[in-house]
Motif scaffolding. Structure first.
Motif, PDB file in Angstrom:
ATOM      1  N   MET A   1       0.875  -1.179   0.000  1.00  0.00           N
ATOM      2  CA  MET A   1       0.000   0.000   0.000  1.00  0.00           C
ATOM      3  C   MET A   1       0.907   1.223   0.000  1.00  0.00           C
ATOM      4  O   MET A   1       1.520   1.554   1.019  1.00  0.00           O
ATOM      5  CB  MET A   1      -0.924  -0.015   1.220  1.00  0.00           C
ATOM      6  N   ASP A   2       1.001   1.861  -1.136  1.00  0.00           N
ATOM      7  CA  ASP A   2       1.966   2.945  -1.331  1.00  0.00           C
ATOM      8  C   ASP A   2       1.339   4.313  -1.086  1.00  0.00           C
ATOM      9  O   ASP A   2       0.233   4.597  -1.554  1.00  0.00           O
ATOM     10  CB  ASP A   2       2.515   2.871  -2.765  1.00  0.00           C
ATOM     11  N   ASP A   3       2.053   5.155  -0.324  1.00  0.00           N
ATOM     12  CA  ASP A   3       1.674   6.555  -0.106  1.00  0.00           C
ATOM     13  C   ASP A   3       0.339   6.689   0.639  1.00  0.00           C
ATOM     14  O   ASP A   3      -0.606   7.323   0.152  1.00  0.00           O
ATOM     15  CB  ASP A   3       1.613   7.296  -1.446  1.00  0.00           C
ATOM     16  N   VAL A   4       0.281   6.126   1.833  1.00  0.00           N
ATOM     17  CA  VAL A   4      -0.919   6.200   2.669  1.00  0.00           C
ATOM     18  C   VAL A   4      -0.900   7.498   3.471  1.00  0.00           C
ATOM     19  O   VAL A   4       0.122   7.861   4.059  1.00  0.00           O
ATOM     20  CB  VAL A   4      -0.998   4.984   3.617  1.00  0.00           C
ATOM     21  N   TRP A   5      -2.062   8.184   3.535  1.00  0.00           N
ATOM     22  CA  TRP A   5      -2.113   9.523   4.123  1.00  0.00           C
ATOM     23  C   TRP A   5      -2.877   9.612   5.439  1.00  0.00           C
ATOM     24  O   TRP A   5      -2.815  10.629   6.105  1.00  0.00           O
ATOM     25  CB  TRP A   5      -2.727  10.509   3.126  1.00  0.00           C
ATOM     26  N   ASN A   6      -3.623   8.578   5.790  1.00  0.00           N
ATOM     27  CA  ASN A   6      -4.294   8.645   7.086  1.00  0.00           C
ATOM     28  C   ASN A   6      -4.596   7.249   7.605  1.00  0.00           C
ATOM     29  O   ASN A   6      -4.555   6.258   6.861  1.00  0.00           O
ATOM     30  CB  ASN A   6      -5.577   9.489   7.022  1.00  0.00           C
ATOM     31  N   THR A   7      -4.894   7.165   8.884  1.00  0.00           N
ATOM     32  CA  THR A   7      -5.114   5.872   9.536  1.00  0.00           C
ATOM     33  C   THR A   7      -6.462   5.260   9.166  1.00  0.00           C
ATOM     34  O   THR A   7      -6.650   4.054   9.287  1.00  0.00           O
ATOM     35  CB  THR A   7      -5.041   6.040  11.063  1.00  0.00           C
ATOM     36  N   LYS A   8      -7.389   6.085   8.697  1.00  0.00           N
ATOM     37  CA  LYS A   8      -8.725   5.583   8.366  1.00  0.00           C
ATOM     38  C   LYS A   8      -8.670   4.577   7.216  1.00  0.00           C
ATOM     39  O   LYS A   8      -9.465   3.626   7.162  1.00  0.00           O
ATOM     40  CB  LYS A   8      -9.654   6.746   8.015  1.00  0.00           C
TER      41      LYS A   8
END
Length: 745
Positions: A261-268
């Motif tokens: 999972m590349d470039d994740v921006w939040n925990t949701k």
């Protein structure tokens, strides 16, 4: 920037309502306006993560409206400061009161309220249209395809081996490995190389890759994963999200899989997807890359996080050379300047690849390469869309209250070691920081700094023995982005040229003057007096002479420290410097003073470096003071000038006070002091005169430094420390001039 403008207007309205000496002819109108502005502030904060272009289009209108209101109120109060000001507690004449009423009943203020109402209604309407869910497409890609500026593995070999080892180690439980670092540092490159590695292909039964956008859709992410696994058909793609989830789960069940999972921006994102990944105790793995440390900490099941680091000098040169010359060697005449270019990229692989790609296609001459070296960051940003986009993604993801704090770091020169203590004081003075419960503004500001560090935008420099950050800096590429973005909205101006180049009457929020190699100052006095600058920084030793001619009325921050000029001269006149919140400057006590008659009602931070210490400063008429740092300070008597009322409730730092007498009348006016620095030049016949045993009454004191010119064991018998003391230092030196360095921790 819109958030800062609205926040600044909110603060000045709050101060007017809370100040005990302010006379408000129409308090209800002020309270009503404050309520409207505060609500507007909440709307901006809540809309920050949606990146709505429609909302963003209103920002310039918001800035203009809020700034107009702030300037109107401040100017009206300032104009009445002498003789008829309610801030001074004087009785106003009928004509003065009538004029003061104009602040709240004028056509301009009514127009301001109408503008705010209009913009607020439009923004709220857009919010309703957008709704709760994010509205842009989901994954950018379901394949680990090469980016437009492919970064090779040069210099990343150790990172590659460590991540690969963690993915194939013996633990059978499903584990998540997180790679964290700033944009362009090589996270995706590492993930792509690991994903395509021959041993990884052999190790895992199935693999899937998906790139997550800032605004994502779970359905599109699942489709991307199925497509990457080659399990997506036209019929399946039309099914419901629930059915798609079942397809994904069944295709992973019982198999040893690797998901990237590349470039994740939040925990949701993780909360929405984790249930789709079965744990069959068969050593399946999930590899996740992110710029945000809090996301990594939340997701990572196999500590520690893998933090990506900048390339060293040797790695930078190898990557640069490979990008420019491929398998060929670098000509000897270009090697020195080439190494300089590579070194000045600051170890950021993306920057090296961009500039290397440009030079690989350009004329390979010393003259051209030197021109590139002198304008490196601007050349990189202007010649590569991917580089600008990479930094923009991080910036656009910031909440409003962090955007201004981040852009503000562009004030400092390249490779500047920024004192964190200084930076948080400046953020407070600029009005960027909101009160949070019982926390001090400085503690809230330090939390903002940590947030920017966790987002990989600010780099940690020196740390204290307990791990607190003492200095920080930003990468040159990031700094260039800050300056460019800030200039668009007149948030910040930078110059290393003559101020004669700035048009007459120019209004800048902030101006920073960088060092120059030649004496190009001063400029025309009329031009200087016409500039409307709220914050002025000088890092140039030639500029101090010119500052005498600047218009001081709009100044909120004045920073001219250690510039080796002649310093500030004369007395700070409260009618001219009414708005000053932060003052740090060189001064000469022969021509500079802050007398007991001066009232600087908004001053929060005072930092003075005197050419001929000590210097006497009357601080007792400055109710907002938070920090006083003077190389050698004589405190005036608190009752001098007949002032027996003001208690400096906000004062946290006071140093270095020479021959400090801890009398009751002094200590009761500084009840919340946290840091105190004191010094004694000559040992008196009786130490009891200084009442040092009274220090125990400073119930919030955490740090104390005491310096002596001569050894005095007798002094220790009179020092009594409060139980709150965390750090104390007592020493004696033969030469007083060498005895004190202000602690910036």
């Amino acid at each position: 920037m819109a958030f800062a403008a609205v926040n600044s207007l909110t603060r000045i309205l709050e101060q007017m309502l809370q100040h005990q000496h302010v006379i408000l002819p129409n308090r209800q109108r002020v309270e009503s306006l404050l309520k409207e502005v505060s609500l507007f502030e909440d709307i901006l904060e809540n809309s920050s993560t949606k990146s709505s272009k429609k909302i963003k289009s209103f920002e310039s209108q918001i800035i203009i409206a809020a700034k107009r209101g702030k300037d109107l109120i401040e100017s009206r109060i300032r104009d009445q400061l002498i003789g008829t000001s309610p801030l001074c507690g004087n009785v106003l004449s009928k004509s003065a009161m009538s004029d003061y009423n104009l602040i709240f009943s004028s056509h301009c203020l009514k127009k301001l309220k109408r503008e705010i109402d209009f913009i607020k209604q439009r923004v709220m309407k857009i919010e309703e249209e957008i709704g709760v869910k994010e509205c842009t497409p989901a994954s950018d890609s379901s394949r680990p395809a090469a980016s437009s500026c492919k970064i090779t593995m040069v210099g990343l070999e150790d990172d590659f081996m460590e991540i690969k080892t963690r993915l194939v180690r013996e633990s059978l439980a499903l584990q998540t490995v997180c790679v964290v670092g700033m944009g362009g540092i090589g996270k995706t490159t590492i993930a792509r190389e690991v994903y395509n590695d021959s041993f990884i292909l052999f190790r895992f039964d199935t693999r899937a890759w998906v790139t997550i956008s800032q605004s994502y859709d779970v359905r599109q992410i699942i489709i991307g994963l199925l497509d990457s696994m080659e399990k997506l058909t036209e019929e399946i793609g039309k099914e419901s999200t629930e059915r798609l989830s079942e397809h994904l789960y069944k295709n992973l069940k019982g198999r040893r899989y690797l998901i990237v999972m590349d470039d994740v921006w939040n925990t949701k994102v993780w909360d929405d997807l984790r249930k789709l990944f079965p744990n069959d105790n068969n050593a399946s793995r999930i590899l996740l890359t992110t710029r945000l440390k809090n996301v990594g900490v939340y997701v990572n099941s196999s500590p520690p996080l893998h933090d990506m680091h900048f390339l060293n000098e040797d790695g930078s040169w190898k990557l640069f050379r490979q990008k420019v010359f491929g398998e060929y060697s670098c000509p000897l005449e270009l090697e020195e300047i080439g190494k300089k270019i590579a070194r000045n990229c600051g170890g950021l692989p993306l920057a090296i690849v961009v500039i290397g790609g440009l030079l690989s296609k350009a004329t390979k001459t010393q003259h051209y390469w030197r021109n590139v070296a002198e304008n490196l960051t601007s050349v990189i940003i202007s010649n590569d869309e991917q580089c600008s986009k990479t930094i923009s993604l991080s910036y656009n993801h910031l909440p409003h209250h962090l955007k201004d704090c981040f852009l503000y770091t562009g004030i400092f020169p390249e490779d500047f070691d920024i004192s964190v203590s200084k930076l948080v004081k400046l953020w407070v003075a600029e009005g960027f920081i909101n009160q949070m419960g019982s926390k001090s503004l400085e503690d809230v500001a330090y939390g903002y700094l940590l947030d920017l560090v966790d987002r990989s935008l600010i780099l940690v420099g020196e740390q204290s023995s307990v791990g607190k950050i003492k200095t920080c800096k930003i990468h040159d590429i990031v700094r260039d982005f800050c300056i460019r973005e800030a200039k668009k909205e007149m948030f910040l101006g930078i110059t290393d040229k003559s101020l004669n180049d700035i048009p007459v009457g120019t209004s800048l929020c902030r101006l920073s003057v960088y060092p120059t190699t030649t004496n190009i100052f001063p400029c025309d006095d009329k031009k200087l007096s016409s500039l409307q600058v709220s914050s002025l920084f000088s890092f140039d030793r030639h500029f101090n002479h010119s500052v005498q001619h600047l218009n001081p009325r709009p100044l909120r921050v004045l920073n001219m420290v250690r510039t080796l000029g002649i310093g500030i001269q004369g007395e700070l006149n409260e009618s001219l410097f009414y708005n000053l919140h932060y003052l740090a400057c060189d001064c000469d006590h022969k021509w500079f003073s802050i007398s007991s008659s001066s009232m600087l009602p908004n001053l929060q931070t005072l930092i003075l470096y005197s050419f001929h210490p000590p210097i006497e400063v009357a601080i007792w008429n400055m109710p907002q003071l938070r920090h006083v740092q003077v190389e050698a300070l004589f405190l005036s008597d608190p009752l001098e000038g007949g002032n027996s009322v003001i208690v400096l409730e906000n004062l946290r730092t006071l140093s270095l006070v020479r021959n400090f007498r801890c009398s009751d009348k002094v200590l009761k006016r500084i009840p919340n002091l946290k840091k105190l620095g004191i010094s004694y030049v000559l040992e008196p016949p009786d130490w009891q005169y200084y009442c040092l045993n009274n220090l125990v009454r400073l119930h919030k004191l955490e740090a104390l430094k005491c310096r002596l010119r001569v050894p005095s064991p007798c002094l220790l018998h009179h020092l009594t420390f409060p139980p709150t003391i965390k750090k104390r230092f007592v020493s004696s030196l033969e030469r007083y001039e060498d005895c004190w360095i202000v602690d910036q921790s």
